[in-house]
Design a protein around this motif. Structure first.
Motif, PDB file in Angstrom:
ATOM      1  N   ASP A 128      71.993   6.112  22.222  1.00  0.00           N
ATOM      2  CA  ASP A 128      71.394   7.087  22.051  1.00  0.00           C
ATOM      3  C   ASP A 128      71.827   7.937  20.755  1.00  0.00           C
ATOM      4  OD1 ASP A 128      69.494   9.122  22.304  1.00  0.00           O
ATOM      5  OD2 ASP A 128      70.178   9.457  24.527  1.00  0.00           O
ATOM      6  N   GLU A 129      70.691   8.186  19.807  1.00  0.00           N
ATOM      7  CA  GLU A 129      71.425   8.352  18.681  1.00  0.00           C
ATOM      8  C   GLU A 129      72.874   9.095  19.028  1.00  0.00           C
ATOM      9  OE1 GLU A 129      69.798  12.441  17.547  1.00  0.00           O
ATOM     10  OE2 GLU A 129      67.245  11.892  19.115  1.00  0.00           O
ATOM     11  N   SER A 157      64.924   9.318  24.374  1.00  0.00           N
ATOM     12  CA  SER A 157      65.757   9.009  25.484  1.00  0.00           C
ATOM     13  C   SER A 157      65.511   8.457  26.378  1.00  0.00           C
ATOM     14  CB  SER A 157      66.228  10.657  25.453  1.00  0.00           C
ATOM     15  OG  SER A 157      66.678  10.632  24.290  1.00  0.00           O
TER      16      SER A 157
HETATM   17 MG   LIG Z   1      67.076  12.179  22.473  1.00  0.00          MG
END
Ligand SMILES: [Mg+2]
Ligand SMILES: Nc1ncnc2c1ncn2[C@@H]1O[C@H](COP(=O)(O)OP(=O)(O)O)[C@@H](O)[C@H]1O
Lengths: 412, 361
Positions: free
Chosen positions: B158-159, B43
């Motif tokens: 992000d995910e 991240s």
């Molecule tokens: Mg992360």
């Protein structure tokens, strides 16, 4: 015995009494009245369970009945009766209300209350929001917050005394002890005086008018655009906001013109609390000073609750700090802002101590609560006094209901 | 068109370096996946590219233009957050048009962009709803729609699937793959800790570990030719079996005597100087087969997990040895508590010395 010691003893007896009541009444219920043993254990537990809530609620219910419900009913009755000389009452219907509405002092109080109602919650909430936002990211922010919150710990009367000193006036030949007059006397009519007393306040007023206009525009715009359907119920509210805004803009622009032409009495100490119209604002500042801390603390917590990633998403979307504040943060804490606003509104409607201690309603600063006190306890006119109390209650109740409704919505 | 270059990029929080020595070239149209264990800095790296996190060292350029100090909005990127980060007080329509309004685009332009994105993502019926009236998958699509309307050069995810349930995750994964397919010129960077997502979506995978890049390559490269033991074990499920041993024959093929008594032949070539080298051999569970000849590993099956099309065999561990797992096609619950000898094709046997693959020496 010293009063401090008395206070301490009162606290100990009061708290101890409460704890004792809950503990022993509970014990009595479980051990003596419906013991959870013997042949009827199961039934007894059920019964005890049904009685327990009422047992614990009883003190609060009794207190509410005796100190809230009964006085309301009694005040209503008093407002419809009149004392006769020699004792006793006679039923007079709405005579007291009629009498009250004939008194200019009542209308003055009502007008002032409305002014307080607009200015104090708006300023307290705005300053509180500003302080909450600005103190959030800086190292000494917590110190700033403590300082801003501190007036909350001062009683209204105490605050009134402090500000009375700020506004204090001494004869011309003596040294001024009031900060405001000391500052005032520093202006002697030169260019600096024009800058600080005419240009700066004018700019402030114009900025205020612009801000009000902007808010009104936000409210009115959806009605003009065909694409956004506006709920029919909100149209009166939107129009009300627009009208109020126009009035505020008119007032501030008129003040700018008045200020430009005004011949300010430089070098002469002013008795601030006797200047009609403006003296109300000097009183309001005291309450704003107190309530800003409250607004700041609540709004600061709400601002921290705004999800960080919605802010980051807005940054990626290209929003500048102002847009992030007004379009992302403020809308997300709008519920809390409304609760803070209405809570302060209720405080304002009941405002009494500050006016009582500083001007006692003279020089056109009367407000409803002080008017009521005047009638009730000084003029001994219980009828009109109670009638004005009913007016205050009538004004507070809808706001209170709305406040509770919003606060509950916030908690969900 | 967007080429991203990271050169010696690093990130430090005060004294603590969480990322260093990041070198990466991303070409137009790629879908790059950052994968790695939790806390390895995926991240952080993505947010540095987005501009939400300061780059504390090195250079980052997009199309040759240095971006280190450029504010996020001017980098031509759009980001989809793990939590969706929808503006809760705005309708789906307003959520999607916010960036365009900020950029002072004309109303018809905004309407067209929103309509187009809504159509791609099948969000048309929900345009006037608030996010709280949407399901998880719909919110996810709104978040993606918010990126699409801006027509960015680079999409950052992000995910994005980690808050969805398993079935929806598979469906949404497919949608993202289709989205990428429909926008061949956009560059995407996708962060996940899930290796299946990485393997299925990526044109190239960047494996992050220990504050740096472990390996960059296509999914197949990573699977077939892992550069080090970390990548070898991270990609593939169950993880690759590692067994310690010593080189006893070098040449075009390498023979290794294992500490567990077995013997393995690998098609990885070695030099005469490698004789006696301490190595770890690596064999994927799916590459192990029952054998009657010389065995890499012989042991008692302790637990079997029949998954339908395959069965996982877990062997009893001997002292401090690592767990050995084999994956055989079909159902084999009957082999539990029997002793099985396993071998593997030499081309499937990887060799690692000091954690690094001998292929990449
Ligand atoms: Mg992360
Ligand atoms: N603000 C911060 N201050 C210090 N360390 C941080 C901060 N943010 C993240 N880290 C550290 O950076 C590392 C990488 O975090 P992150 O990028 O969130 O990992 P992930 O790969 O799980 O997304 C973690 O070890 C985390 O502890």
């Amino acid at each position: 015995m010293s009063p401090a010691l008395q206070g301490l003893i009162t606290i100990i007896i009061g708290v101890g009494g409460c704890v004792g009541y809950f503990y022993f009444s509970n014990l009595f219920l479980d051990k003596v009245l419906f013991p959870a043993s013997g042949p009827n254990a199961g039934r007894n537990i059920n019964r005890a369970g049904m009685i327990r809530p009422w047992l614990f609620l009883a003190p609060a219910l009794i207190a509410l009945t005796v100190y809230l419900a009964y006085p309301v009913v009694e005040t209503l009755r008093l407002s419809l009766t009149q004392r006769v000389p020699g004792g006793g009452y006679v039923w007079v219907g709405f005579d007291n209300y009629r009498k009250m509405s004939g008194e200019p002092k009542f209308w003055e109080a009502l007008r002032n209350n409305m002014l307080w109602l607009i200015v104090v919650p708006a300023m307290s909430t705005a300053f509180g929001l500003l302080a909450a936002q600005l103190s959030d990211r800086i190292r000494w922010g917590n110190l700033a917050k403590s300082l801003i919150f501190m007036p909350m710990a001062i009683s209204f009367v105490g605050a009134a005394v402090i500000w009375k000193l700020v506004y204090d006036t001494r004869p011309v030949d003596q040294e001024q002890i009031g900060v405001l007059n000391a500052v005032w006397l520093a202006f002697e009519g030169g260019p600096m005086s024009v800058l600080f007393l005419k240009i700066v306040p004018s700019l402030g007023l114009i900025a205020f008018a612009a801000a009000v206009g902007l808010i009104a525009w936000v409210f009115v715009r959806p009605m003009l655009k065909a694409r956004d359907q506006v709920g029919g119920g909100t149209i009166p509210l939107r129009l009300l906001v627009a009208v109020a805004a126009l009035w505020l803009i008119y007032m501030s622009l008129r003040s700018v013109i008045g200020l430009a032409g005004a011949d300010l009495p430089y070098g002469v100490p002013q008795t601030w609390l006797t200047i009609p119209f403006w003296n109300s604002f000097f009183l309001m500042i005291v309450l704003v000073w107190i309530q800003t801390g409250f607004a700041m603390v609540i709004l600061s917590a709400a601002l921290r609750g705004v999800p960080e990633d919605t802010i980051e998403a807005a940054i990626v979307d290209g929003a500048n700090p102002f847009q992030i504040f007004f379009k992302i943060k403020v809308p997300q804490i709008m519920g809390t802002i409304v609760v803070v606003w209405t809570t302060i509104t209720i405080v304002v409607l009941k405002v009494f101590d500050i006016v009582f201690a500083m001007s006692n309603g003279q020089w056109e600063t009367q407000v409803l609560a002080n008017y009521m006190y005047d009638k009730l306890f000084r003029a001994n006119d219980w009828g009109v006094g109670s009638a004005s109390a009913m007016v205050i209650m009538l004004l507070v109740t809808p706001i209170l209901i709305w406040n509770v409704y919003n606060a509950r919505k916030e908690m969900r | 068109m967007a080429e991203l270059k990271l050169k010696n990029v690093e990130k430090a929080y005060g004294e603590v370096k969480v990322l260093s020595n990041i070198n990466l070239d991303i070409k137009t149209g790629e879908l790059i996946v950052f994968v790695g264990p939790s806390g390895c800095g995926k991240s952080t790296l993505l947010r540095m590219i987005a501009g939400l996190e300061k780059i504390t060292g090195g250079d980052f350029t997009i199309d040759g233009e240095r971006m280190n100090e450029v504010p996020p909005a001017q980098r031509g990127i759009a980001m989809v957050f793990q939590s969706y980060a929808l503006y809760p007080h705005m309708t789906v329509r307003d959520n999607m048009s916010f960036a365009l309004k900020i950029a002072k685009k004309s109303q018809p332009e905004i309407d067209a962009a929103v309509a187009k994105a809504a159509k791609i993502l099948q969000l048309e019926p929900y345009l006037d709803r608030l996010p709280k009236a949407l399901s998880g998958g719909q919110r996810q699509r709104v978040a993606i729609g918010r990126s699409i309307v801006r027509d960015p050069k680079v999409y950052l995810f992000d995910e994005p699937l980690s808050n969805l349930d398993a079935a929806l995750r598979v469906a949404t994964r497919l949608e993202i793959a289709q989205l990428k397919e429909s926008m061949p010129n956009s560059t995407m960077i996708y962060v996940t800790h899930d290796q299946v997502e990485a393997m299925t979506l990526a044109t190239r995978i960047v494996v992050l570990a220990g504050g740096g890049i472990s390996q960059v390559g296509t999914p197949l490269e990573l699977y077939e030719r892992p550069q080090n033991e970390f990548v070898a074990q991270f990609i593939g499920s169950p993880a690759m079996n590692l067994m310690a041993g010593e080189v006893i024959e070098t040449g075009a093929q390498t023979r290794v005597r294992l500490a567990n008594g077995g013997e393995a032949v690998s098609s990885v070539p070695t030099l005469a100087a490698d004789m006696g080298l301490k190595v770890n051999i690596g064999v994927r569970p799916e590459d192990l087969v029952a054998t009657t000849g010389p065995a890499i590993f012989t042991g008692e099956v302790e637990i079997t997990e029949a998954l339908g099309e395959v069965t996982l065999l877990y062997f009893r561990r001997n002292g401090g040895d690592a767990q050995v797992v084999a994956k055989l096609p079909g159902i084999h619950n009957d082999v539990r508590h029997t002793t099985v000898a396993l071998g593997a094709d030499p081309s499937k046997v990887h060799l690692f010395a000091k954690g690094i693959s001998l292929l990449y020496r």
